[in-house]
Motif scaffolding. Structure first.
Motif, PDB file in Angstrom:
ATOM      1  N   PHE A 192      30.115  40.376  38.463  1.00 15.34           N
ATOM      2  CA  PHE A 192      30.699  39.950  37.185  1.00 15.34           C
ATOM      3  C   PHE A 192      31.143  38.496  37.175  1.00 15.34           C
ATOM      4  CE2 PHE A 192      32.227  44.355  38.247  1.00 15.34           C
ATOM      5  CZ  PHE A 192      31.118  44.993  37.723  1.00 15.34           C
ATOM      6  N   GLY A 193      31.003  37.795  38.311  1.00  9.72           N
ATOM      7  CA  GLY A 193      31.305  36.374  38.342  1.00  9.72           C
ATOM      8  C   GLY A 193      32.772  36.029  38.305  1.00  9.72           C
ATOM      9  N   GLY A 194      33.636  36.992  38.549  1.00  6.06           N
ATOM     10  CA  GLY A 194      35.067  36.718  38.557  1.00  6.06           C
ATOM     11  C   GLY A 194      35.837  37.904  39.095  1.00  6.06           C
ATOM     12  N   SER A 195      37.093  37.651  39.459  1.00  7.28           N
ATOM     13  CA  SER A 195      37.896  38.734  40.015  1.00  7.28           C
ATOM     14  C   SER A 195      39.367  38.398  39.855  1.00  7.28           C
ATOM     15  CB  SER A 195      37.564  38.960  41.494  1.00  7.28           C
ATOM     16  OG  SER A 195      38.257  40.072  41.998  1.00  7.28           O
ATOM     17  N   THR A 196      39.866  38.620  38.660  1.00  4.14           N
ATOM     18  CA  THR A 196      41.284  38.358  38.431  1.00  4.14           C
ATOM     19  C   THR A 196      41.720  39.034  37.143  1.00  4.14           C
ATOM     20  OG1 THR A 196      42.946  36.617  38.382  1.00  4.14           O
ATOM     21  CG2 THR A 196      41.008  36.258  37.057  1.00  4.14           C
ATOM     22  N   GLU A 197      43.013  39.268  37.020  1.00  4.29           N
ATOM     23  CA  GLU A 197      43.584  39.754  35.774  1.00  4.29           C
ATOM     24  C   GLU A 197      45.066  39.418  35.766  1.00  4.29           C
ATOM     25  OE1 GLU A 197      44.134  44.074  35.378  1.00  4.29           O
ATOM     26  OE2 GLU A 197      43.400  44.264  37.433  1.00  4.29           O
ATOM     27  N   SER A 198      45.677  39.472  34.605  1.00  6.90           N
ATOM     28  CA  SER A 198      47.107  39.219  34.475  1.00  6.90           C
ATOM     29  C   SER A 198      47.867  40.514  34.735  1.00  6.90           C
ATOM     30  CB  SER A 198      47.436  38.685  33.079  1.00  6.90           C
ATOM     31  OG  SER A 198      48.830  38.608  32.914  1.00  6.90           O
ATOM     32  N   VAL A 199      48.405  40.629  35.935  1.00  9.04           N
ATOM     33  CA  VAL A 199      49.159  41.842  36.267  1.00  9.04           C
ATOM     34  C   VAL A 199      50.366  41.969  35.349  1.00  9.04           C
ATOM     35  CG1 VAL A 199      50.419  43.048  38.079  1.00  9.04           C
ATOM     36  CG2 VAL A 199      48.396  41.691  38.664  1.00  9.04           C
ATOM     37  N   ALA A 200      51.065  40.858  35.121  1.00  9.14           N
ATOM     38  CA  ALA A 200      52.269  40.903  34.287  1.00  9.14           C
ATOM     39  C   ALA A 200      51.965  41.428  32.888  1.00  9.14           C
ATOM     40  CB  ALA A 200      52.889  39.510  34.211  1.00  9.14           C
ATOM     41  N   ARG A 201      50.818  41.048  32.356  1.00 16.04           N
ATOM     42  CA  ARG A 201      50.460  41.517  31.005  1.00 16.04           C
ATOM     43  C   ARG A 201      50.005  42.958  31.015  1.00 16.04           C
ATOM     44  NH1 ARG A 201      45.122  39.616  27.513  1.00 16.04           N
ATOM     45  NH2 ARG A 201      45.213  41.343  26.020  1.00 16.04           N
ATOM     46  N   TYR A 202      49.052  43.281  31.873  1.00 16.93           N
ATOM     47  CA  TYR A 202      48.402  44.585  31.780  1.00 16.93           C
ATOM     48  C   TYR A 202      49.256  45.730  32.322  1.00 16.93           C
ATOM     49  CZ  TYR A 202      44.205  42.240  30.180  1.00 16.93           C
ATOM     50  OH  TYR A 202      43.303  41.502  29.449  1.00 16.93           O
ATOM     51  N   ILE A 203      50.203  45.432  33.209  1.00 14.99           N
ATOM     52  CA  ILE A 203      51.057  46.507  33.683  1.00 14.99           C
ATOM     53  C   ILE A 203      51.984  46.981  32.568  1.00 14.99           C
ATOM     54  CG2 ILE A 203      52.901  45.040  34.584  1.00 14.99           C
ATOM     55  CD1 ILE A 203      51.553  48.323  36.112  1.00 14.99           C
ATOM     56  N   ARG A 204      52.328  46.087  31.651  1.00  9.89           N
ATOM     57  CA  ARG A 204      53.162  46.485  30.506  1.00  9.89           C
ATOM     58  C   ARG A 204      52.427  47.463  29.602  1.00  9.89           C
ATOM     59  NH1 ARG A 204      53.995  40.679  29.756  1.00  9.89           N
ATOM     60  NH2 ARG A 204      55.888  40.006  30.828  1.00  9.89           N
ATOM     61  N   GLU A 205      51.106  47.289  29.522  1.00 10.05           N
ATOM     62  CA  GLU A 205      50.305  48.090  28.591  1.00 10.05           C
ATOM     63  C   GLU A 205      49.672  49.300  29.272  1.00 10.05           C
ATOM     64  OE1 GLU A 205      47.509  45.313  27.041  1.00 10.05           O
ATOM     65  OE2 GLU A 205      49.044  43.943  26.273  1.00 10.05           O
ATOM     66  N   GLY A 206      49.949  49.472  30.564  1.00  7.72           N
ATOM     67  CA  GLY A 206      49.339  50.586  31.292  1.00  7.72           C
ATOM     68  C   GLY A 206      47.849  50.420  31.491  1.00  7.72           C
ATOM     69  N   GLN A 207      47.386  49.165  31.539  1.00  7.64           N
ATOM     70  CA  GLN A 207      45.953  48.912  31.684  1.00  7.64           C
ATOM     71  C   GLN A 207      45.606  48.177  32.970  1.00  7.64           C
ATOM     72  OE1 GLN A 207      45.067  46.759  28.072  1.00  7.64           O
ATOM     73  NE2 GLN A 207      44.597  48.637  26.949  1.00  7.64           N
ATOM     74  N   PHE A 208      46.608  47.860  33.780  1.00 12.68           N
ATOM     75  CA  PHE A 208      46.338  47.093  34.989  1.00 12.68           C
ATOM     76  C   PHE A 208      45.354  47.842  35.891  1.00 12.68           C
ATOM     77  CE2 PHE A 208      47.606  46.733  39.548  1.00 12.68           C
ATOM     78  CZ  PHE A 208      46.987  45.527  39.781  1.00 12.68           C
ATOM     79  N   GLY A 209      44.287  47.135  36.266  1.00 19.85           N
ATOM     80  CA  GLY A 209      43.325  47.680  37.215  1.00 19.85           C
ATOM     81  C   GLY A 209      42.304  48.637  36.651  1.00 19.85           C
ATOM     82  N   LEU A 210      42.389  48.945  35.380  1.00 19.29           N
ATOM     83  CA  LEU A 210      41.519  49.984  34.810  1.00 19.29           C
ATOM     84  C   LEU A 210      40.252  49.377  34.199  1.00 19.29           C
ATOM     85  CD1 LEU A 210      44.309  52.257  33.323  1.00 19.29           C
ATOM     86  CD2 LEU A 210      42.891  52.692  35.331  1.00 19.29           C
ATOM     87  N   TRP A 211      39.597  48.545  34.973  1.00 19.80           N
ATOM     88  CA  TRP A 211      38.368  47.914  34.506  1.00 19.80           C
ATOM     89  C   TRP A 211      37.194  48.847  34.751  1.00 19.80           C
ATOM     90  CZ3 TRP A 211      39.546  44.105  31.513  1.00 19.80           C
ATOM     91  CH2 TRP A 211      40.759  43.453  31.719  1.00 19.80           C
ATOM     92  N   GLN A 212      36.519  49.158  33.658  1.00 16.30           N
ATOM     93  CA  GLN A 212      35.455  50.157  33.704  1.00 16.30           C
ATOM     94  C   GLN A 212      34.396  49.822  34.742  1.00 16.30           C
ATOM     95  OE1 GLN A 212      33.271  50.699  29.947  1.00 16.30           O
ATOM     96  NE2 GLN A 212      34.156  52.748  29.838  1.00 16.30           N
ATOM     97  N   GLU A 213      34.000  48.531  34.784  1.00 15.26           N
ATOM     98  CA  GLU A 213      32.901  48.141  35.669  1.00 15.26           C
ATOM     99  C   GLU A 213      33.249  48.346  37.149  1.00 15.26           C
ATOM    100  OE1 GLU A 213      32.775  45.697  31.884  1.00 15.26           O
ATOM    101  OE2 GLU A 213      34.288  46.343  33.338  1.00 15.26           O
TER     102      GLU A 213
END
Length: 313
Positions: free
Chosen positions: A83-104
């Motif tokens: 996918f050419g990248g490997s990062t996400e905003s933990v601070a943002r996505y943990i609030r929404e319950g979406q941290f780490g839940l990348w389908q791919e």
């Protein structure tokens, strides 16, 4: 972090300097000449820092004969390749319950199941998949570089540590089976560590603990066969601030640094019977490129080719 953040081999980097650094390089050259293992045990951070090209080139040249990493290391490697990248905003996505839940990324759960069913290790399965499917970022993959070179890459997983364990297609038993296979592969390498080297890069818990148990197993077998595993080199690359006289031993149990596993396990206890250890405090973006540069410069000092070194490992 994207593929564009990976550092090219020809980009000038600030060199790392330490009075004991030349001794380490000499010992790695000696291990290479003797056909002994040079193990790189690493956390995921060097991959996130864009250092995969340096690790991959050292593998291809025969300087690294075994790579061991954790689940996060394989995840970042897989995501960069596909996918050419490997990062996400933990601070943002943990609030929404979406941290780490990348389908791919959840496809790694399928690969763990496939590895377990075939009796293969997870690292080999991921590397083989990337080589066979040839995704856009395959040249950045450490797992693929290891697979192409015939070098073991082992993945040492703690269930619950990694984002893929959040997904509904996760099979904990499959992860355990594949990771245990990798542990046995790692232990088989450690059996040959006499005269070799173990480099621990940025892993303060997983690396020392897996190494300790594998060495205990290997020494047990060696003792039964009348052999020994005592004379080898260890080196820790980290940002921890150890005192200048760290070779005098770890402090007492009332001091926090007593529990810093790389110190008491890698630098002290496991080399107490004839080994030599080094500690290099520095940013991986300085130590790893300097390691690559100095080892490549020394290639003219020996006759063993990368192919012969890989075969002997």
């Amino acid at each position: 972090m994207t593929a564009d953040d990976c550092l090219p081999l020809d980009e000038p980097a600030e060199p790392f300097e330490h009075p004991e650094w030349p001794d380490l390089i000499d010992r790695l050259v000696a291990a290479r000449q003797a056909g002994r293992p040079i193990v790189l045990m690493t956390g995921a951070h060097p991959i996130k820092l864009g250092l995969s090209p340096f690790i991959n080139d050292l593998i291809a040249r025969g300087w690294i004969t075994h790579v061991a990493t954790n689940g996060a290391g394989v995840i970042h490697d897989f995501e960069l390749a596909y996918f050419g990248g490997s990062t996400e905003s933990v601070a943002r996505y943990i609030r929404e319950g979406q941290f780490g839940l990348w389908q791919e990324t959840a496809r790694l759960n399928d690969l763990a199941r496939s590895a377990a069913a075939a009796g293969d290790g997870l690292g080999e399965t991921v590397g083989r998949t990337i080589v066979e499917e040839s995704p856009p970022g395959r040249h950045l993959s450490v797992a693929a570089a290891a697979y192409r070179a015939g070098v073991p890459l082992t993945c040492h997983v703690g269930i619950g540590n990694d984002i893929v364990h959040e997904h509904p297609n996760c099979d904990g038993g499959a992860w355990g089976t594949a990771s245990y296979t990798d542990f046995l592969i790692f232990a088989a390498t450690v059996e040959r560590l006499e005269g070799g080297a173990f480099l621990n890069v940025g892993t303060a818990v997983m690396g020392p603990e897996v190494y300790l148990k594998a060495l205990a197993m290997a020494r047990n077998v060696a003792h039964q066969q009348g052999g020994e595993i005592r004379r080898f080199t260890t080196a820790v690359f980290d940002l921890a601030d150890l005192p200048p006289d760290w070779r005098r031993g770890t402090p007492g149990k009332d001091h926090p640094q007593y529990y810093y596993r790389p110190w008491k396990t890698i630098l002290e206890r496991t080399v107490a019977d004839g080994g030599t250890s080094f500690f290099f405090r520095g940013d991986h973006r300085r130590t790893i490129p300097t390691l690559w540069r100095d080892l490549v410069r020394r290639e003219s000092s020996f006759s063993a080719s990368p192919e012969s070194a890989n075969e002997s490992s």
